[in-house]
Enzyme design. Structure first.
Site, PDB file in Angstrom:
ATOM      1  N   ASP A 262       0.870  -1.157   0.000  1.00  0.00           N
ATOM      2  CA  ASP A 262       0.000   0.000   0.000  1.00  0.00           C
ATOM      3  C   ASP A 262       0.927   1.233   0.000  1.00  0.00           C
ATOM      4  OD1 ASP A 262      -3.208   0.585   1.629  1.00  0.00           O
ATOM      5  OD2 ASP A 262      -2.114   1.740   0.120  1.00  0.00           O
TER       6      ASP A 262
HETATM    7  C1  GLC Z   1      -4.232   4.365  -0.259  1.00  0.00           C
HETATM    8  C2  GLC Z   1      -5.138   3.217   0.109  1.00  0.00           C
HETATM    9  C3  GLC Z   1      -5.232   2.162  -0.954  1.00  0.00           C
HETATM   10  C4  GLC Z   1      -5.103   2.805  -2.322  1.00  0.00           C
HETATM   11  C5  GLC Z   1      -3.682   3.342  -2.434  1.00  0.00           C
HETATM   12  C6  GLC Z   1      -3.449   4.051  -3.786  1.00  0.00           C
HETATM   13  O1  GLC Z   1      -3.501   4.782   0.861  1.00  0.00           O
HETATM   14  O2  GLC Z   1      -4.891   2.569   1.353  1.00  0.00           O
HETATM   15  O3  GLC Z   1      -6.483   1.486  -0.788  1.00  0.00           O
HETATM   16  O4  GLC Z   1      -5.347   1.854  -3.345  1.00  0.00           O
HETATM   17  O5  GLC Z   1      -3.351   4.229  -1.359  1.00  0.00           O
HETATM   18  O6  GLC Z   1      -4.254   5.184  -3.863  1.00  0.00           O
END
Ligand code: GLC
Length: 703
Positions: A262
């Site tokens: 993430d």
């Molecule tokens: C965010 C979220 C994730 C998302 C990623 C890209 O922090 O936790 O669900 O897909 O970053 O935006």
């Protein structure tokens, strides 16, 4: 192409080029083509300049992505990028939030919606979405309950597989398909206190039987990627958990795609207090099984030196690069790295797209109360209707969280949309202000109150300590109901709210969640009875905030709530039962359940359970018959109910139909005291029911 192609390509790659594939480049507006030309990026999140997440920003466009891709094809080995973006519940055609989608209990609808999202996103150059989010959630204070499928592993597993099918199809090299990403692996919804990003503790049996099944379903459905979660799960950062990311995901389930972290969750292993520095964090995450580093640059900046210092094996780097190349190959990127301008020109939000969004919105709405059948509204009974509340003119507010590519200008304001579908004979008034609403209410026959949460009160990093309606709305409801007119309360929200003091005040309650681009028209069709509501709750609704975490498939305890013992599960300041249980939902007719039958007293291989359902009302209606089981004696304690099947049945007034479910031995398996997964002999209860707290009960044995 095959593994031979990938191995051949890998054999030509330098160490820097292999590490480059493991880096997801976040441009944040200052895109540097050299990063791509030098092969230092395997993926670009969104596209140059576009923000991440649910904030509105200039979208990816095919032109932008093609422009960036050209730099990749100027690199030494011309390895194409894969463009990723959060396409969570629609791209330009915004569908209901995933929690609302779960309320429809309709995997086919979820698959169809994901297919529309894939078609629209791919025409703008997106080839990878960070969806579906399939985290089981038992605490609605957590803002991200909006993005998932609620508290039940059976339903969440069905919907996880459906979303993967919709996004990817049978071959995601097709130009209108995109690679899906099951997230956030795993246990993110167990963040304590509903505090996003906080630590969570989940026992191994609960992890195996509640939180992991949706991921196993996604892998079985062929999901191309997973995303590792932020949280500290049982003392191990999820982005550095080799047992779950490698031993379970790959060793037990055979997953051969790739795992992306993430956002900067790799370097957050430092903040968790498990890694000394970026290099240590990168080495731990890569070795655990996180193949691609989203946005932190720790991989691209430290892995070569860590390899040199003997801190990581080359095999970890090569295996990560191999998995990423494998998914790019399956996505057809080597043959078609560019988005065809012809595809880019394809229309979005077509009539059929919007019709699907409207149907989904309708089928996700849950009728929670309907005293004296006040709904559907009938002009012969209530001619002059007042529409009022903070959602009266809602447009983008209907989208809900994570809709960076939705455009509110394409939304008909709610009041206008309701008017457009209203049958003749109604005299619809509106009031924008509380005092005006009170004045008009005194002159109207009934009031429709349109209240609830603004989209950014749920979603990532948007948690609440109080599940009541946002401040001021309860007072508004009280003032309106004091006028003595029938009140229909329509609630827009990204989570279950605690309505224990609200519901008794009004005559009808319709839960509309955040219903998407067609939410206004869908609401009108339900209010006026052009279509009946058929949604059922995918999460338990508490009376008050203090009851959460609260879920239907709980353990019995030694002093259950329904025990005659004075000393039992209870609160001294509130009833302990839910306000509305998981699976609950009304419609515009009523149903009776009779004649539960089992094909045998013992389950051997499989068992058929049937019941007769009768439409006892005056309108055709659709019921959601649910199958629950309970394992009465286990080597570990077992939930008081577990959903094992559901089916819609549409009946005309007076019509009776037999619904039949088949229960297989495998449906009774669980993670036993010795850690193995299987069925134990003993007695089981079974229900065919309209929700998780009622229904016809039978019993059978498994020997
Ligand atoms: C965010 C979220 C994730 C998302 C990623 C890209 O922090 O936790 O669900 O897909 O970053 O935006």
């Amino acid at each position: 192409m095959s593994e031979a192609f990938i191995n051949s390509l890998l054999s030509q790659m330098t160490l820097e080029e292999k590490i480059g594939q493991l880096n997801q480049y976040a441009a944040w507006g200052n895109f540097d083509p050299e990063v791509v030309r030098q092969g230092q990026a395997g993926s670009v999140i969104n596209a140059a300049g576009a923000l991440t997440g649910s904030s509105q920003s200039e979208s990816c466009t095919a032109e932008t992505c093609n422009h960036i891709q050209q730099f990749a094809l100027e690199s030494r080995l011309k390895i194409p990028l894969i463009f990723g973006r959060d396409v969570i519940h629609g791209y330009r055609t915004i569908f209901p939030i995933p929690l609302a989608q779960a309320a429809a209990f309709d995997p086919q609808l979820a698959e169809d919606a994901a297919a529309v999202a894939a078609r629209e996103a791919s025409s703008d150059g997106v080839k990878w979405t960070f969806a579906p989010m399939i985290d089981i959630a038992r605490d609605p204070r957590w803002g991200r309950v909006a993005e998932g499928s609620g508290e039940d592993p059976y339903l969440a597993s069905l919907l996880a597989a459906a979303a993967v099918r919709g996004f990817q199809g049978s071959d995601y090299s097709a130009p209108d398909k995109i690679v899906a990403c099951a997230k956030h692996y795993v246990g993110y919804g167990a963040a304590e206190g509903g505090r996003d990003y906080d630590a969570g503790e989940i026992s191994e049996p609960t992890l195996r039987d509640v939180y992991l099944p949706p991921y196993q379903a996604a892998v079985k459905a062929g999901v191309g990627t997973l995303m590792a979660a932020f949280l500290d799960l049982n003392g191990v950062p999820a982005s550095a958990n080799r047992r779950l990311l490698t031993d379970v995901l790959r060793g037990e389930w055979g997953f051969d795609g790739f795992v992306v972290s993430d956002w900067e969750s790799v370097i957050e292993v430092i903040h968790h207090g498990v890694a000394e520095d970026r290099a240590h964090a990168a080495a731990l995450a890569l070795h655990a099984g996180v193949d691609m580093d989203m946005a932190s640059r720790a991989y691209i900046e430290t892995l070569a030196a860590s390899l040199q210092a003997g801190k990581i094996p080359l095999e970890d780097i090569e295996e990560g690069a191999r998995r990423i190349l494998r998914i790019k190959q399956r996505a057809g990127l080597f043959e078609r790295p560019f988005t065809d301008p012809g595809q880019a020109a394809r229309p979005m939000m077509t009539e059929s797209d919007r019709a699907l969004a409207r149907r989904f919105a309708r089928q996700s709405m849950v009728l929670l109360k309907n005293d004296v059948d006040i709904l559907p509204l009938n002009p012969n009974r209530f001619k002059r209707i007042l529409l009022t509340g903070n959602f009266l003119h809602a447009k983008g507010e209907l989208f809900g969280c994570w809709t960076p590519d939705g455009r509110s200008e394409y939304v008909t304001p709610l009041d206008r949309a309701v008017r457009e579908v209203a049958p003749k004979g109604f005299d619809l008034w509106e009031a924008d202000y509380v005092d005006q609403a009170l004045d008009h209410a005194s002159q109207c026959d009934a009031v429709v109150l349109l209240v609830g949460e603004y989209p950014n009160r749920s979603g990532e990093n948007n948690n609440v300590t109080d599940l009541g309606l946002p401040p001021g709305q309860a007072q508004f409801i009280e003032a309106i109901t004091a006028m003595g007119k029938p009140v229909i309360l329509v609630i827009f929200a990204g989570r279950p709210l605690a309505l224990g003091r609200i519901v008794p005040q009004v005559d009808a309650v319709l839960y509309a969640w955040h219903p998407g681009i067609e939410g206004g028209a869908a609401l009108g069709e339900v209010l006026f009875g052009l279509e009946a509501p058929t949604g059922h709750l995918p999460m338990t609704f508490p009376r008050v905030t203090g009851q959460v975490p609260f879920y239907y498939n709980h353990k019995n305890s030694g002093r259950p709530l329904n025990s005659p013992n004075f000393f039992r599960i209870r609160y001294v300041d509130s009833p302990s039962s839910p306000l509305f249980p998981f699976g609950y939902g009304l419609t515009y007719t009523t149903f009776a359940y009779n004649n539960l039958r089992l094909s045998s007293e013992t389950l051997q291989g499989s068992l058929q359970i049937s019941a007769e359902i009768t439409n006892t009302g005056s309108r055709t209606g659709t019921e959601l018959a649910q199958l629950y089981v309970r394992d009465l004696i286990g080597s570990l304690t077992r939930p008081v109910r577990e959903l094992k099947g559901c089916q819609h049945v549409t009946l005309n007034p007076g019509e009776t139909r037999q619904v039949t479910f088949t229960l297989n031995e495998a449906d009774l398996a669980f993670t036993r005291a010795d850690g193995t997964f299987g069925v134990e002999p003993g007695r089981f209860q079974v229900w065919i029911a309209p929700d998780s707290q009622s229904g016809l009960q039978g019993e059978f044995s498994y020997k």
